[in-house]
Every structure is written in structure tokens, then in C-alpha cells.
Motif scaffolding. Structure first.
Motif, PDB file in Angstrom:
ATOM      1  N   LEU A   4       0.831  -1.209   0.000  1.00 41.97           N
ATOM      2  CA  LEU A   4       0.000   0.000   0.000  1.00 41.97           C
ATOM      3  C   LEU A   4       0.858   1.247   0.000  1.00 41.97           C
ATOM      4  CD1 LEU A   4      -2.486  -1.000   2.852  1.00 41.97           C
ATOM      5  CD2 LEU A   4      -2.836  -1.262   0.390  1.00 41.97           C
ATOM      6  N   LYS A   5       0.325   2.302  -0.586  1.00 35.74           N
ATOM      7  CA  LYS A   5       0.898   3.632  -0.432  1.00 35.74           C
ATOM      8  C   LYS A   5       0.421   4.194   0.906  1.00 35.74           C
ATOM      9  CE  LYS A   5       0.512   4.509  -5.425  1.00 35.74           C
ATOM     10  NZ  LYS A   5      -0.107   5.387  -6.450  1.00 35.74           N
ATOM     11  N   GLN A   6       1.002   5.298   1.336  1.00 37.89           N
ATOM     12  CA  GLN A   6       0.576   5.895   2.608  1.00 37.89           C
ATOM     13  C   GLN A   6      -0.830   6.472   2.524  1.00 37.89           C
ATOM     14  OE1 GLN A   6       4.163   8.345   3.356  1.00 37.89           O
ATOM     15  NE2 GLN A   6       4.421   7.120   5.199  1.00 37.89           N
ATOM     16  N   SER A   7      -1.348   6.608   1.335  1.00 38.01           N
ATOM     17  CA  SER A   7      -2.735   7.053   1.147  1.00 38.01           C
ATOM     18  C   SER A   7      -3.717   5.892   1.314  1.00 38.01           C
ATOM     19  CB  SER A   7      -2.901   7.652  -0.247  1.00 38.01           C
ATOM     20  OG  SER A   7      -2.660   6.645  -1.242  1.00 38.01           O
ATOM     21  N   LEU A   8      -3.207   4.661   1.452  1.00 34.47           N
ATOM     22  CA  LEU A   8      -3.959   3.398   1.494  1.00 34.47           C
ATOM     23  C   LEU A   8      -4.457   2.957   0.123  1.00 34.47           C
ATOM     24  CD1 LEU A   8      -5.911   3.597   4.895  1.00 34.47           C
ATOM     25  CD2 LEU A   8      -3.707   2.521   4.384  1.00 34.47           C
ATOM     26  N   GLU A   9      -3.992   3.621  -0.928  1.00 36.42           N
ATOM     27  CA  GLU A   9      -4.201   3.117  -2.283  1.00 36.42           C
ATOM     28  C   GLU A   9      -3.172   2.024  -2.530  1.00 36.42           C
ATOM     29  OE1 GLU A   9      -4.617   4.785  -6.886  1.00 36.42           O
ATOM     30  OE2 GLU A   9      -3.475   5.925  -5.406  1.00 36.42           O
ATOM     31  N   THR A  10      -3.576   0.958  -3.205  1.00 35.09           N
ATOM     32  CA  THR A  10      -2.630  -0.116  -3.477  1.00 35.09           C
ATOM     33  C   THR A  10      -1.631   0.315  -4.543  1.00 35.09           C
ATOM     34  OG1 THR A  10      -3.958  -1.175  -5.215  1.00 35.09           O
ATOM     35  CG2 THR A  10      -4.416  -1.826  -2.934  1.00 35.09           C
ATOM     36  N   LYS A  11      -0.429  -0.223  -4.441  1.00 32.43           N
ATOM     37  CA  LYS A  11       0.604   0.081  -5.430  1.00 32.43           C
ATOM     38  C   LYS A  11       0.387  -0.700  -6.720  1.00 32.43           C
ATOM     39  CE  LYS A  11       4.080   0.765  -1.794  1.00 32.43           C
ATOM     40  NZ  LYS A  11       5.279   0.198  -1.137  1.00 32.43           N
ATOM     41  N   ALA A  39      -9.508  -0.109  12.459  1.00 30.38           N
ATOM     42  CA  ALA A  39     -10.247  -0.257  11.202  1.00 30.38           C
ATOM     43  C   ALA A  39     -10.933   1.044  10.816  1.00 30.38           C
ATOM     44  CB  ALA A  39     -11.282  -1.373  11.343  1.00 30.38           C
ATOM     45  N   ALA A  40     -11.608   1.669  11.774  1.00 30.41           N
ATOM     46  CA  ALA A  40     -12.379   2.880  11.484  1.00 30.41           C
ATOM     47  C   ALA A  40     -11.492   4.004  10.965  1.00 30.41           C
ATOM     48  CB  ALA A  40     -13.128   3.331  12.734  1.00 30.41           C
ATOM     49  N   CYS A  41     -10.329   4.198  11.583  1.00 28.47           N
ATOM     50  CA  CYS A  41      -9.470   5.316  11.143  1.00 28.47           C
ATOM     51  C   CYS A  41      -8.929   5.057   9.744  1.00 28.47           C
ATOM     52  CB  CYS A  41      -8.356   5.591  12.143  1.00 28.47           C
ATOM     53  SG  CYS A  41      -7.022   4.362  12.208  1.00 28.47           S
ATOM     54  N   GLN A  42      -8.625   3.804   9.415  1.00 28.84           N
ATOM     55  CA  GLN A  42      -8.174   3.492   8.054  1.00 28.84           C
ATOM     56  C   GLN A  42      -9.303   3.722   7.045  1.00 28.84           C
ATOM     57  OE1 GLN A  42      -5.779  -0.293   7.567  1.00 28.84           O
ATOM     58  NE2 GLN A  42      -6.371  -0.474   9.712  1.00 28.84           N
ATOM     59  N   GLY A  43     -10.524   3.321   7.424  1.00 29.24           N
ATOM     60  CA  GLY A  43     -11.660   3.550   6.532  1.00 29.24           C
ATOM     61  C   GLY A  43     -11.860   5.015   6.247  1.00 29.24           C
ATOM     62  N   LEU A  44     -11.746   5.837   7.290  1.00 31.16           N
ATOM     63  CA  LEU A  44     -11.890   7.284   7.123  1.00 31.16           C
ATOM     64  C   LEU A  44     -10.837   7.827   6.154  1.00 31.16           C
ATOM     65  CD1 LEU A  44     -13.125  10.032   7.976  1.00 31.16           C
ATOM     66  CD2 LEU A  44     -11.494  10.033   9.880  1.00 31.16           C
ATOM     67  N   ILE A  45      -9.574   7.441   6.354  1.00 29.77           N
ATOM     68  CA  ILE A  45      -8.490   7.933   5.496  1.00 29.77           C
ATOM     69  C   ILE A  45      -8.655   7.426   4.066  1.00 29.77           C
ATOM     70  CG2 ILE A  45      -6.001   7.894   5.102  1.00 29.77           C
ATOM     71  CD1 ILE A  45      -6.891   9.691   7.425  1.00 29.77           C
ATOM     72  N   ALA A  46      -9.054   6.168   3.908  1.00 27.85           N
ATOM     73  CA  ALA A  46      -9.258   5.626   2.561  1.00 27.85           C
ATOM     74  C   ALA A  46     -10.403   6.339   1.859  1.00 27.85           C
ATOM     75  CB  ALA A  46      -9.533   4.122   2.639  1.00 27.85           C
ATOM     76  N   GLY A  47     -11.498   6.602   2.597  1.00 32.45           N
ATOM     77  CA  GLY A  47     -12.632   7.326   2.014  1.00 32.45           C
ATOM     78  C   GLY A  47     -12.249   8.730   1.594  1.00 32.45           C
ATOM     79  N   ILE A  48     -11.473   9.390   2.433  1.00 34.84           N
ATOM     80  CA  ILE A  48     -11.000  10.744   2.111  1.00 34.84           C
ATOM     81  C   ILE A  48     -10.103  10.712   0.880  1.00 34.84           C
ATOM     82  CG2 ILE A  48      -9.458  12.596   2.902  1.00 34.84           C
ATOM     83  CD1 ILE A  48     -10.533  12.061   5.759  1.00 34.84           C
TER      84      ILE A  48
END
Length: 638
Positions: free
Chosen positions: A352-359, A379-388
Motif C-alpha cells: 500500500l501507499k501511505q494514502s492506502l491506495e494499493t501500489k 479499522a475505522a481510522c483506516q476507513g476514514l483515510i481511505a474514504g478521504i
């Protein structure tokens, strides 16, 4: 069907991702295998805890929902580590297992731009390494510009009890049997992880006289910085503390070969959580311990199930009966639901990138337990960052990447993408080197500006935040501009609390730096017309001013290294003298900065020095060549 963003999975990560993207105005669909399990709490019915409670406040400060929902549904709340410093204090609440998902579903249903679909996703639609949508189990295709996978523990999930293995999810649901195989087909490294849950006991069959009552705090506490949801302190439901007995340990040792992990099954590949082990794992690993503490925690005010926190196991049912009945107060306990372990697939998070987008696939994001974490809050904080970040990608904007000195969320994500995981990752205060900067009390001050800038904090709440900042500065000025003078009465009082007497006047700001002085004492001398939240923030910032400034200086050094970027197209094979292990790890993680490269395990200081020399030499020359070419083109044009 066509959407802008697809969320796969309705757990805590999926809920935050769906709310973030839809609130930012993007047409979103949340696809979940069972509508009834949205925001479910299959394991511990609590929110927060050490470090995790601070994460919930960070989620709230950025505009997420978990803190608000925890406040709506809590049946007991307390501040942990109050006898220690502010860097390790955090909220923990028992959430009502009925109310929490009910309130979250209501929020999702009342959110614009968001549809909810009950279905299983079997495959992805990919063109030229870009995500285009998903394929459902029935063959239907749904198209989108971004997809976020938040599948929790449902990828090829197996329930493990004794020598039995059942292919099903936590509540007996049908798991996702093909998605992880398809991810592997697309080039993802898939790992097998494991977690578990303890028994649920009928409250009426417990003798609480043999337990120690643990009540909630006697003052009002909240996760959310927004509108406070009032509750009656006296209506909080107690938890109870007990300990394992020598008989408990004897039963476990005698039946160890019947546990799924210790011989019951010989094909287990999943690695269990190091910081939340099963009770048989505790007995084996900590054989010198005579007892282990357990908490009896209520799951809901609507029914009588009691959760035995710390007693997860994969023993057969008959052994579990003996284990439970060996505990004080549970000699005649009725087990309503037996414990089990669950094994599931996850992706190795250095992909993963630090944005949580896969490489590997552009536009594909992952969040939650699929990334190798444990816990609702992680889980929740990762979901928030991925959604953003999925939203920001669609908007053509740079991703939100929180630094390690900005948020525990930044620590968590950086740990995942830089170091990977060996077992389900749990956030701890010890993982944060700048934890004095990442406190419970200042989460709003750290992150609300960011939440507002990305569009998840509305103008009304932002105005309240600005007023709070003004009040903090005003209180500091009051303390700086007023003095305690050395009168006989004042010195006698200081002597009575074992504080040094005054020879000259001292500002209340400096007086507060004395360890024996607090704001309650300051109030005896001057009026402090502010709420406790303002007073707490100012007191901590003054008392720990020296330590905070030192931590900020250390963080500045980190920022300098973060600003030393490593080009995406760097070829590590061209760098001579770097150790082979370091070269392998650098190629795997592909760090974006020198600071991130330093944090990769297996990359030593000598490797970093060689890398920095190479970058300075190679890319300095490359920049010079570009400048010279530009100058030649300009001369030719003129």
C-alpha cells in the motif's frame, strides 16, 4: 450500475469510508454481505482503550463518525491511566451492542449520495492496472472510479474450535470465498491471520459477590468534540474484575493438545494477535504467572449476555465448560455462546501507499483488518483515510497523509506500509515516539483544521473550534498577566501544600509549572471563567511545556527527513554497496522519503548514508541536466 466510489464491507472501516466519500459529495455505494451486520461488534463490545481512545478522538476531529456513535451508545465510560501522565491517558467505553450498529445504520441511511446494497463481491474489474468496478457473486457488474475493500475477517474465513474447522464468518454467515484468490491472481501477496473471541455468559448465573466491581467515571466524559450527548452518570452499568485460578491453568495444560492452535488442527497457517492472545497462549507463554486478570463486561442493556474479556480460546466446548466453571463467581455459569478462533486472509500491507491506495492497482484502496490490523478503532481510522483519499483522487488533489507527529492514525498507517505485519497489528502508545504531542486532550487542536479543509467539518462546528482556540489563548494570557505576591497569608498557604514560599511575585503561568500546583489551587487566587475542557488543555500545555518543546524539536528533525523525497522511479539495483537485505526491503516498500526509509526494518544507517549520497549525486546531476536543456531551448527559441 455506475457509482464514483464503491465500498466493499460494512464493518467499522466500511462505515467510515462510505460516510467520508458520500459527505464529500461523491456518489457512493456500500456493498455488504449482510445488512444486519453493518457496524457489528462480533468481539469486545467496547470503543477506545489505551491509544485507541485517542484514535477515536482523532477520527472525530477529522469529521468521522465513530466518536459520535460511541457517545450515543455507551453504557459505561472511563478515563484510563489517570494516575499517569497525559501522554498515555485515553477514554474507553462499553458500547451497547444493540444501540451502536442501530445508530450507525441510521446515520448511513440518512446520508446523501450513499446507497447500501446487500451482496457478495467476488472479483474486481480492472483495465490497464486501473480499477473500474466490481463483479458480484451473481455475475452483476458495478462500475466506479475508485473501490475501497474493507472486508474485515470475511476473506476465506474459517471458524476454529478444537479439531473442527468451519468455512463461515463470525455469526455463521457465508464468507467471501473467491475475492482473496482473485487478489492473489492480480499480484497481491496474501497472508493468513487469526483472531478469536471468548464465551458469552448468562448474567443471572454469575455470583458477583466473588468479583470486584468496576464502575464508570463519576464525571461526564465524551469522545466527540461536537454536540455533547447527555447521560446519567448513575445509570452506567458496572463491569467486574476476576482472575484465573490454578484450576483454570491445570485444565488448560491438561487439554492443550485439544486447542485448535496447539494440536487440535494441524493445518493452521494464521498468526494470532501478539497483544491480545488466547488464554491458552497466555498460560503457555507466561507460565510463571499464577493468574491472569479477566473482566466481565455487559454487552447490552437490552439483554443479559456477559463478555469475558481476556478469555478467548479455541478449546472444544466440553473443555470450555470446565474452564469457565473454574473461574470465581462462574462456578454455575451458563454459557450462551462458546468461544472460537477465526482464521482469514489479508493482504501484506507494504503493498500500500501511505494514502492506502494499493501500489498494484490504481484506484483500489484497502482499509481495516484486510490490511493486517486488529480492533474496531484501527479499522475505522483506516476507513476514514481511505474514504478521504479515494475522494481526493477523484478530485485531482493530493492525498491526505498524516505524519507520525500529527496523529496516531499517521503512526498506524506508516507502521503498516513501512514495516508490514507478522501478526494482527494493535496500536499501542509505545509505538508513537511523539506520544506527548499526540494526546487525548489536544486531538481537536491537531486535526480539526485538516478536517475542515477537506470538507468533513462543517462551519458551525468549525466556529466552535475557533472559539475554543481563542479561549485557550485568553486563559494563558490571564495566567501570564496576573501574579501571586509574597504576602504572609499566601506563603502560609504554599507552605501548607509543601510548595516553596515566595520572595518575589510570580505569574500564575509559572506557578502552575510547579508539580504540586494545579488549576484548582490557582482558582483559589483568581477567577477562571472557562469550562473544564479549556482548563485541562491549558494546564497540560503549561505543566509539560519543556517536554512538549523538546518533542516538537525532535519532530522538526523528522520533518526535514520527510522533506527529503525519494523519486518514484528510483532503481535501487543501480545503487552499489547497499546491503542486499536493505535493497530488497527498499524495493518492496518503495519509501517516498528518507524518513520513511529509515523506519524500514533491515535498512541500516550505513545503507541510508549510501542512499542519500546516491540521491544527491544522481538527481542533482539530473536537475542540472534539465536546467541546461531548458536554457538551450530558451536560447534557441529567442
Amino acid at each position: 450500475m455506475k457509482y464514483e466510489i464503491i465500498i466493499v464491507g460494512g464493518g467499522h472501516a466500511g462505515c467510515e469510508a462510505a460516510l467520508a466519500s458520500s459527505r464529500k459529495g461523491h456518489k457512493t455505494v456500500l456493498i455488504t454481505g449482510n445488512l444486519k451486520n453493518i457496524a457489528d461488534m462480533p468481539c469486545n463490545p467496547s470503543i477506545g482503550g489505551s491509544a485507541k481512545g485517542i484514535v477515536v478522538r482523532e477520527i472525530d476531529a477529522l469529521g468521522g463518525e465513530m466518536g459520535k456513535n460511541a457517545d450515543k451508545s455507551q453504557i459505561q465510560i472511563k478515563m484510563l491511566n489517570v494516575g499517569k501522565g497525559p501522554a498515555v491517558q485515553a477514554l474507553r467505553a462499553q458500547a451497547d451492542k444493540i444501540t451502536y450498529p442501530k445508530e450507525m445504520i441510521k446515520t448511513l441511511q440518512n446520508t446523501d449520495n450513499l446507497d447500501i446494497l446487500e451482496a457478495l463481491v467476488e472479483d474486481l474489474i480492472i483495465e490497464d492496472n486501473k480499477i473500474k468496478g466490481v463483479i458480484l457473486e451473481n455475475g452483476e457488474k458495478i462500475f466506479a472510479e475508485a473501490v475501497i475493500l474493507t472486508t474485515g475477517t470475511y476473506l476465506k474465513a474459517d471458524i476454529l474450535v478444537g479439531d473442527t474447522r468451519r468455512r463461515e464468518g463470525p455469526h455463521g454467515e457465508k464468507p467471501s470465498n473467491h475475492l482473496s484468490d482473485n487478489l492473489k491472481k492480480y499480484g497481491f501477496q496474501i497472508v493468513r491471520l487469526k483472531t478469536g473471541t471468548p464465551q458469552r455468559i448468562d448474567k443471572k448465573t454469575i455470583d458477583f459477590s466473588k468479583t470486584r466491581e468496576e464502575k464508570g467515571d463519576s464525571n461526564h466524559l465524551y469522545f466527540s468534540f461536537g454536540n455533547k450527548i447527555e447521560y446519567n452518570i448513575d445509570d452506567q452499568i458496572s463491569c467486574h474484575l476476576i482472575y484465573t485460578t490454578p484450576e483454570t491453568h491445570k485444565i488448560i495444560r491438561e487439554n492443550l493438545n485439544k486447542s485448535s492452535m496447539y494440536g487440535g488442527l494441524d493445518d493452521i497457517k494464521g498468526v494470532g494477535p501478539r497483544y491480545c492472545p488466547s488464554i491458552e497462549d497466555k498460560v503457555v507463554r507466561f507460565s510463571d504467572k499464577e493468574k491472569h486478570q479477566l473482566f466481565l463486561e455487559p454487552e447490552s442493556k437490552y439483554y443479559d449476555d456477559i463478555y469475558i474479556q481476556g478469555f478467548s480460546t479455541s478449546m472444544p466446548y466440553d473443555v470450555q465448560e470446565k474452564m469457565v466453571h473454574s473461574l470465581p463467581g462462574l462456578e454455575n455459569a451458563k454459557i450462551l455462546k462458546y468461544a472460537y478462533a477465526i482464521e482469514y486472509d489479508a493482504i501484506y500491507p507494504t503493498q500500500l501507499k501511505q494514502s492506502l491506495e494499493t501500489k498494484i492497482i490504481e484506484g483500489l484502496f484497502t482499509a481495516g483488518q484486510i490490511n493486517g490490523t486488529s480492533g474496531y478503532e484501527e479499522a475505522a481510522c483506516q476507513g476514514l483515510i481511505a474514504g478521504i483519499n479515494a475522494s481526493l483522487k477523484l478530485e485531482g488533489k493530493d492525498p491526505l497523509v498524516l505524519k507520525r507527529n500529527e496523529a496516531y492514525i499517521g503512526v498506524l498507517i506508516d507502521d503498516l506500509v513501512t514495516k508490514g505485519v507478522r501478526d494482527p497489528y494493535r496500536l499501542l502508545t509505545s509505538r508513537a515516539e511523539y506520544r506527548l504531542l499526540l494526546r487525548h486532550d489536544n486531538a481537536e487542536l491537531r486535526l480539526t483544521e485538516i478536517g475542515h479543509d477537506i470538507g468533513l467539518i462543517d462551519s458551525d462546528r468549525y466556529k466552535k473550534y475557533e472559539i475554543k482556540k481563542q479561549q485557550i489563548e485568553e486563559l494563558k494570557r490571564i495566567l501570564q498577566n496576573n501574579k501571586l505576591v509574597p504576602t504572609k497569608e499566601n506563603n502560609e498557604f504554599l507552605e501548607s501544600i509543601e510548595s516553596a514560599i515566595l520572595k518575589d511575585g510570580i505569574t500564575f503561568y509559572n506557578l502552575l509549572k510547579r508539580p504540586e500546583i494545579n488549576m484548582n489551587i490557582i482558582k483559589k487566587f483568581i477567577d477562571i471563567p472557562f469550562e473544564n475542557e479549556i482548563i485541562e488543555q491549558v494546564e497540560i500545555s503549561i505543566k509539560y511545556e519543556g517536554y512538549i518543546k523538546k518533542a516538537e524539536k525532535e519532530a522538526e528533525k523528522l520533518l526535514n527527513l520527510e522533506n527529503k523525497k525519494i523519486p518514484d522511479n528510483i532503481n535501487y539495483d543501480l545503487i552499489h554497496n547497499i546491503a542486499s537485505e536493505a535493497k530488497q526491503k527498499l524495493k518492496e516498500v518503495r519509501p517516498t522519503s528518507i524518513a520513511q526509509a529509515i523506519r524500514i526494518s533491515g535498512v541500516n544507517p550505513a545503507d541510508i548514508s549510501i542512499l542519500m549520497i546516491y540521491l544527491k549525486k544522481e538527481y542533482h546531476h539530473e536537475t542540472e541536466r534539465k536546467h541546461q536543456a531548458f536554457a538551450r531551448n530558451e536560447r534557441a527559441r529567442i
